[in-house]
Design an enzyme around this catalytic site. Structure first.
Site, PDB file in Angstrom:
ATOM      1  N   HIS A 190       9.721   7.188  12.618  1.00 54.04           N
ATOM      2  CA  HIS A 190      10.267   7.757  11.382  1.00 54.04           C
ATOM      3  C   HIS A 190      10.319   9.270  11.544  1.00 54.04           C
ATOM      4  O   HIS A 190       9.513   9.865  12.275  1.00 54.04           O
ATOM      5  CB  HIS A 190       9.371   7.424  10.197  1.00 54.04           C
ATOM      6  N   GLU A 210       9.310  11.629   9.661  1.00 53.95           N
ATOM      7  CA  GLU A 210       8.053  12.301   9.313  1.00 53.95           C
ATOM      8  C   GLU A 210       7.035  12.224  10.442  1.00 53.95           C
ATOM      9  O   GLU A 210       6.394  13.220  10.783  1.00 53.95           O
ATOM     10  CB  GLU A 210       7.425  11.667   8.056  1.00 53.95           C
ATOM     11  N   CYS A 244       7.180   6.636   3.258  1.00 60.14           N
ATOM     12  CA  CYS A 244       6.694   5.265   3.146  1.00 60.14           C
ATOM     13  C   CYS A 244       5.167   5.252   3.296  1.00 60.14           C
ATOM     14  O   CYS A 244       4.559   6.294   3.552  1.00 60.14           O
ATOM     15  CB  CYS A 244       7.350   4.405   4.224  1.00 60.14           C
ATOM     16  N   CYS A 252       3.987   6.769   6.715  1.00 62.09           N
ATOM     17  CA  CYS A 252       4.169   8.217   6.816  1.00 62.09           C
ATOM     18  C   CYS A 252       3.237   8.966   5.867  1.00 62.09           C
ATOM     19  O   CYS A 252       2.680  10.006   6.237  1.00 62.09           O
ATOM     20  CB  CYS A 252       5.620   8.583   6.571  1.00 62.09           C
TER      21      CYS A 252
END
Length: 163
Positions: free
Chosen positions: A53, A55, A83, A86
């Site tokens: 991801h 992040e 999410c 993260c």
């Protein structure tokens, strides 16, 4: 334009790179004192890595660039609310703050579904603020998923099935 808007626009640029690569258009920049330390965008499909991801990649790059795992003097700017994975990584990195664009009412863990980043069960809490350039972030996502739905629909989809 404020410093936060400038940094979120950089995150939006990263999201557009993700979109161009066929990834869900989420981008992130991690800044310290207004200076960008790291930037990243989603690379899950490209890398074949469910943890890739924007992040997570930005946190990893920032830790490497700064030579430390604690990022308490840094702020993450990301186009979509983080999410659970993260948000947990932000807590574990002792991140100073997170500013996000679009809320994620299905999986957002800064405020929408759950406020993991501020859960008193954890020893570190961080400030989270959503809504910065949210419309632009949402439009990127809306356009991406609309194209994906349109690409998935073929004339064969209209053919009767044998059941």
């Amino acid at each position: 334009m404020t410093e936060s808007e400038r940094l979120m626009r950089e995150a939006l640029s990263e999201a557009k790179l993700a979109e161009a690569e066929g990834e869900i258009p989420v981008g992130a920049v991690l800044a310290r004192g207004g200076e960008i330390v790291a930037r990243a965008h989603n690379r899950r499909e490209t890398a074949g890595d469910p943890t890739a991801h924007a992040e997570i990649l930005a946190l990893r790059a920032a830790a490497a660039a700064l030579g430390r795992r604690r990022l308490s003097d840094c702020t993450l700017y990301v186009t979509l609310e983080p999410c659970p994975m993260c948000a947990g990584a932000m807590v574990m990195a002792s991140l100073g703050a997170c500013v996000f664009g679009a809320a994620d009412t299905r999986q957002g863990c800064c405020e929408s579904v759950y406020a993991l980043a501020n859960d008193p069960a954890f020893s570190w809490r961080l400030r989270c603020a959503g809504g910065l350039l949210a419309e632009e972030s949402q439009e990127l996502l809306r356009r991406f998923f609309q194209r994906r739905r349109n690409d998935a629909h073929t004339p064969q989809d209209d053919a009767p099935t044998n059941r």
